[in-house]
Design a protein around this motif. Sequence first.
Motif, PDB file in Angstrom:
ATOM      1  N   ASP A  16       0.847  -1.190   0.000  1.00  0.00           N
ATOM      2  CA  ASP A  16       0.000   0.000   0.000  1.00  0.00           C
ATOM      3  C   ASP A  16       0.886   1.245   0.000  1.00  0.00           C
ATOM      4  O   ASP A  16       2.091   1.159   0.227  1.00  0.00           O
ATOM      5  N   GLY A  17       0.275   2.378  -0.256  1.00  0.00           N
ATOM      6  CA  GLY A  17       1.036   3.623  -0.386  1.00  0.00           C
ATOM      7  C   GLY A  17       1.781   4.034   0.860  1.00  0.00           C
ATOM      8  O   GLY A  17       2.927   4.473   0.799  1.00  0.00           O
ATOM      9  N   ARG A  18       1.141   3.886   2.010  1.00  0.00           N
ATOM     10  CA  ARG A  18       1.796   4.289   3.261  1.00  0.00           C
ATOM     11  C   ARG A  18       3.032   3.434   3.524  1.00  0.00           C
ATOM     12  O   ARG A  18       4.098   3.957   3.870  1.00  0.00           O
ATOM     13  N   LEU A  34       5.531   2.639  -9.057  1.00  0.00           N
ATOM     14  CA  LEU A  34       4.381   2.944  -8.212  1.00  0.00           C
ATOM     15  C   LEU A  34       3.077   2.644  -8.929  1.00  0.00           C
ATOM     16  O   LEU A  34       2.811   3.185 -10.001  1.00  0.00           O
ATOM     17  N   ASP A  42      -3.608   5.648  -2.020  1.00  0.00           N
ATOM     18  CA  ASP A  42      -3.368   5.328  -3.431  1.00  0.00           C
ATOM     19  C   ASP A  42      -2.094   6.004  -3.943  1.00  0.00           C
ATOM     20  O   ASP A  42      -1.477   6.820  -3.254  1.00  0.00           O
ATOM     21  N   GLY A  43      -1.703   5.640  -5.135  1.00  0.00           N
ATOM     22  CA  GLY A  43      -0.452   6.125  -5.695  1.00  0.00           C
ATOM     23  C   GLY A  43      -0.400   7.628  -5.882  1.00  0.00           C
ATOM     24  O   GLY A  43       0.639   8.248  -5.649  1.00  0.00           O
ATOM     25  N   GLU A  45      -1.914   9.859  -4.091  1.00  0.00           N
ATOM     26  CA  GLU A  45      -1.754  10.464  -2.774  1.00  0.00           C
ATOM     27  C   GLU A  45      -0.333  10.244  -2.238  1.00  0.00           C
ATOM     28  O   GLU A  45       0.247  11.119  -1.598  1.00  0.00           O
ATOM     29  N   ALA A  46       0.230   9.074  -2.518  1.00  0.00           N
ATOM     30  CA  ALA A  46       1.573   8.739  -2.028  1.00  0.00           C
ATOM     31  C   ALA A  46       2.672   9.470  -2.795  1.00  0.00           C
ATOM     32  O   ALA A  46       3.739   9.743  -2.243  1.00  0.00           O
TER      33      ALA A  46
END
Length: 104
Positions: A16-18, A34, A42-43, A45-46
Motif C-alpha cells: 500500500d502507499g503508506r 508505483l 493510493d499512488g 496520494e503517495a
Amino acid sequence: MCLSGHGHDVVGEAGDGRAGIEVVGRHQPDLVVLDLSMPVMDGLEALPHLRRTSPGSTIVVLSAHGADQMAQRALDLGADGYIEKGTSLRVVLARIDVLLSPPG
C-alpha cells in the motif's frame, strides 16, 4: 512485473502507499515503480510524499487507468514517467533505462 534479472535489483516492496513511503524512505532506491491502485493510500496520494522522502529516486507510475488524464496528473505530482499496465516487459525496461540514464 519482474525487474530482477533484467539489470535491476529489487530492494523493497510494499502493498500500500503508506508502507511504500516507509520502504522508499528506508532504502532510497534509484527507481520506484508505483501502482496507482493501492489500498490505504493510493499512488496519487503517495506520490508527493515519495518525492519528498526520496528526492533522488526516479518514480515511474504503472497504471491501468486512462493514460492521458492519469499520466498528466501523475507527472504534475512529481512522477518521472508513466507506463500503462499491459505494456510489454521489453518496452517497460527500455523506458526505465531511458529514465535512469544520465542526461546528456
